[in-house]
Design an enzyme around this catalytic site. Structure first.
Site, PDB file in Angstrom:
ATOM      1  N   LYS A 112       0.819  -1.210   0.000  1.00  0.00           N
ATOM      2  CA  LYS A 112       0.000   0.000   0.000  1.00  0.00           C
ATOM      3  C   LYS A 112       0.858   1.267   0.000  1.00  0.00           C
ATOM      4  O   LYS A 112       0.429   2.314  -0.478  1.00  0.00           O
ATOM      5  CB  LYS A 112      -0.927   0.035   1.218  1.00  0.00           C
ATOM      6  CG  LYS A 112      -1.794  -1.194   1.448  1.00  0.00           C
ATOM      7  CD  LYS A 112      -2.836  -1.370   0.377  1.00  0.00           C
ATOM      8  CE  LYS A 112      -4.007  -2.264   0.761  1.00  0.00           C
ATOM      9  NZ  LYS A 112      -3.693  -3.662   1.059  1.00  0.00           N
TER      10      LYS A 112
HETATM   11  C1  LIG Z   1      -4.405  -4.796   0.741  1.00  0.00           C
HETATM   12  C2  LIG Z   1      -3.613  -6.040   0.701  1.00  0.00           C
HETATM   13  C3  LIG Z   1      -3.921  -7.069  -0.191  1.00  0.00           C
HETATM   14  C4  LIG Z   1      -5.129  -7.008  -1.101  1.00  0.00           C
HETATM   15  O1  LIG Z   1      -5.008  -6.021  -2.092  1.00  0.00           O
HETATM   16  P1  LIG Z   1      -6.303  -5.494  -2.879  1.00  0.00           P
HETATM   17  O2  LIG Z   1      -5.828  -4.361  -3.693  1.00  0.00           O
HETATM   18  O3  LIG Z   1      -7.287  -5.070  -1.819  1.00  0.00           O
HETATM   19  O4  LIG Z   1      -6.829  -6.638  -3.671  1.00  0.00           O
HETATM   20  C5  LIG Z   1      -3.091  -8.172  -0.233  1.00  0.00           C
HETATM   21  N1  LIG Z   1      -2.026  -8.278   0.592  1.00  0.00           N
HETATM   22  C6  LIG Z   1      -1.707  -7.313   1.477  1.00  0.00           C
HETATM   23  C7  LIG Z   1      -0.530  -7.494   2.371  1.00  0.00           C
HETATM   24  C8  LIG Z   1      -2.475  -6.165   1.556  1.00  0.00           C
HETATM   25  O5  LIG Z   1      -2.156  -5.202   2.432  1.00  0.00           O
END
Ligand SMILES: *Cc1c(COP(=O)(O)O)cnc(C)c1O
Length: 463
Positions: A112
């Site tokens: 993120k």
């Molecule tokens: C947010 C997240 C996901 C999922 O990603 P999306 O974009 O919501 O599909 C997978 N792994 C981790 C570690 C995350 O923080």
């Protein structure tokens, strides 16, 4: 370049307005009116670019010059200056056909950060240039909140409130959010699960009067800028592969929750990046895997799993894909989303199912398979996967037929020590995580009630 809503009822708008709008004012999601095509010649030109310069090249196709080149460059370089890897997203080969794209070298150790460090800077820039009030509101299953708070803490002109499900995020995720001292940060710990948090947020963003009064801004992947920032590493990873590897065909495996990350891959493919398969990996919360296999989109029982950032039933980005599946027909998309709201499911016909299965492969990874994968890769390669990344790897194994697969490592294992210790593995924490354990926490625990959340927001935000 104009941006439109998947439901077709928002007046076309530019890049910055799309960024500020977040959720479309008609309840749909914003997308580019046409997806820019990247030719093979351009791909060849981009091949040697640094991560930052590649991002500039991709963004310049979407920003209409609304941000002067030098400003955009500074924003991009500043966003990745704090990453622990100078490459931002390094690609590591585990064997001849399997690569791991490490997306966890940002300040909060999850993918993120890649988009949210940039969005934090962009919000601060817009606050400065346009004198806009920026009140960020978001829901998190753990990682988005930490990354968003890290992206805007102490920034002038920005307030941020993040809802997380009480007791349902990992210890480190909770600490990353709640140990931040700055007064521009409010953490609400909601007695419910992530879907409950997301539902409250969606309702508040859909309430145009409230949204306008408090200048609400989104950091969730409903924001198109986040999607776009994530397309960069698909291109970047592809360019890092040896020439002979690319010739075999390249697939990506993506640990999926809200469908944001994998949608970024879908967008990269639509722009012209030669991606073979997009492999969608879920945990036991497998609505998307069932969608790909059966052509039915319907929430089921909620499970708390080893990979809590993927414990999601209603994937907020699904509507973006639905729009393209409907051949870009916004009326049809809007009607189907209405139907989903009233009937609780969507059923797709044979022709559509074929298209879905052309676009995606999918595998749902259960808890046991997840832990076994962590152990196996630690043993075989000395590579410690976090439980989300392990879902991606397990899914990639299901579909591997000798072609190249790049599996996205979406978090650092130290964030999810609960699962790692169940594998009987003892890890050493990075210093930045270790030090969180001694800090005081700041959060307000609220009931799962929109009204309670609204009361908190009215005290916190500047109107
Ligand atoms: C947010 C997240 C996901 C999922 O990603 P999306 O974009 O919501 O599909 C997978 N792994 C981790 C570690 C995350 O923080």
């Amino acid at each position: 370049m104009n941006f439109i809503s998947t439901r077709g009822k928002v007046r076309e708008c530019g890049f910055i307005d799309t960024f500020l709008m977040g959720l479309g004012d008609d309840g749909g999601l914003m997308i580019p009116e046409t997806i820019p095509a990247v030719s093979r010649e351009t791909l060849a030109e981009w091949e040697g670019l640094s991560y930052q310069d590649l991002m500039l090249a991709i963004f310049s196709l979407y920003t209409n010059g609304e941000i002067p080149g030098q400003d955009l460059k500074e924003l991009v370089y500043e966003s990745y200056a704090g990453f622990r890897s100078p490459e931002v997203a390094p690609l590591t080969a585990l064997n001849d056909s399997l690569y791991v794209l490490e997306l966890y070298h940002g300040p909060t150790f999850a993918f993120k950060d890649v988009a949210l460090q940039f969005m934090g800077n962009l919000y601060a820039y817009v606050a400065r240039k346009q004198n806009k009030v920026i009140n960020i509101l978001g829901a998190t299953s753990g990682d988005t909140g930490a990354a968003a708070i890290s992206g805007v803490r102490s920034k002038e002109g920005i307030q941020i409130c993040i809802l997380h499900p009480h007791g349902k995020v990992s210890r480190v995720q909770e600490l990353q959010m709640t140990t931040v001292q700055d007064d521009n940060v409010l953490n609400l710990s909601v007695k419910g699960n992530f879907d409950d948090c997301q539902q409250i947020i969606k309702e508040l963003f859909a309430d145009l009067e409230f949204k306008t009064k408090y200048h609400l801004r989104a950091i969730n992947s409903i924001n198109f800028v986040r999607i776009l920032a994530q397309t960069v590493y698909y291109f970047y990873a592809y360019f890092r592969l040896p020439e002979e590897a690319r010739a075999k065909g390249v697939s990506f495996s993506i640990p999926t929750g809200n469908f944001g990350n994998i949608f970024s891959g879908y967008l990269a493919k639509k722009m012209g990046l030669p991606i073979d398969k997009l492999i969608l990996a879920t945990n036991e919360n497998n609505i998307l895997q069932r969608f790909v296999h059966e052509g039915v989109y319907m929430p089921d029982k909620f499970y708390s799993t080893h990979s809590p950032s993927m414990d999601i039933q209603i994937a907020s980005n699904f509507e973006r894909y639905l729009y393209y599946l409907c051949g870009g027909n916004a009326n049809e998309t809007g009607q189907r989303m209405e139907r989903f709201k009233s009937e609780g499911k969507l059923v797709f016909g044979e022709a559509e199912l074929q298209q879905i299965q052309k676009d995606f492969a999918a595998h749902s990874v259960n808890g046991e398979e997840c832990l076994q994968t962590i152990q196996a890769y630690e043993g075989r390669y000395g590579y410690l996967l976090d439980p989300h990344s392990a879902c991606g790897i397990a899914a990639s194994e299901k579909f591997s037929q000798g072609e190249i697969c790049i599996s996205l490592a979406t978090a650092h294992p130290a964030k999810f020590d609960e699962a790692i210790s169940l594998c009987g593995i003892k890890q050493t924490f990075p210093q930045a995580i270790e030090q969180l354990f001694d800090k005081p926490q700041h959060q307000v625990i609220v009931e799962h009630s929109k009204q309670d959340v609204v009361e908190q927001l009215e005290q916190f935000y500047r109107a």
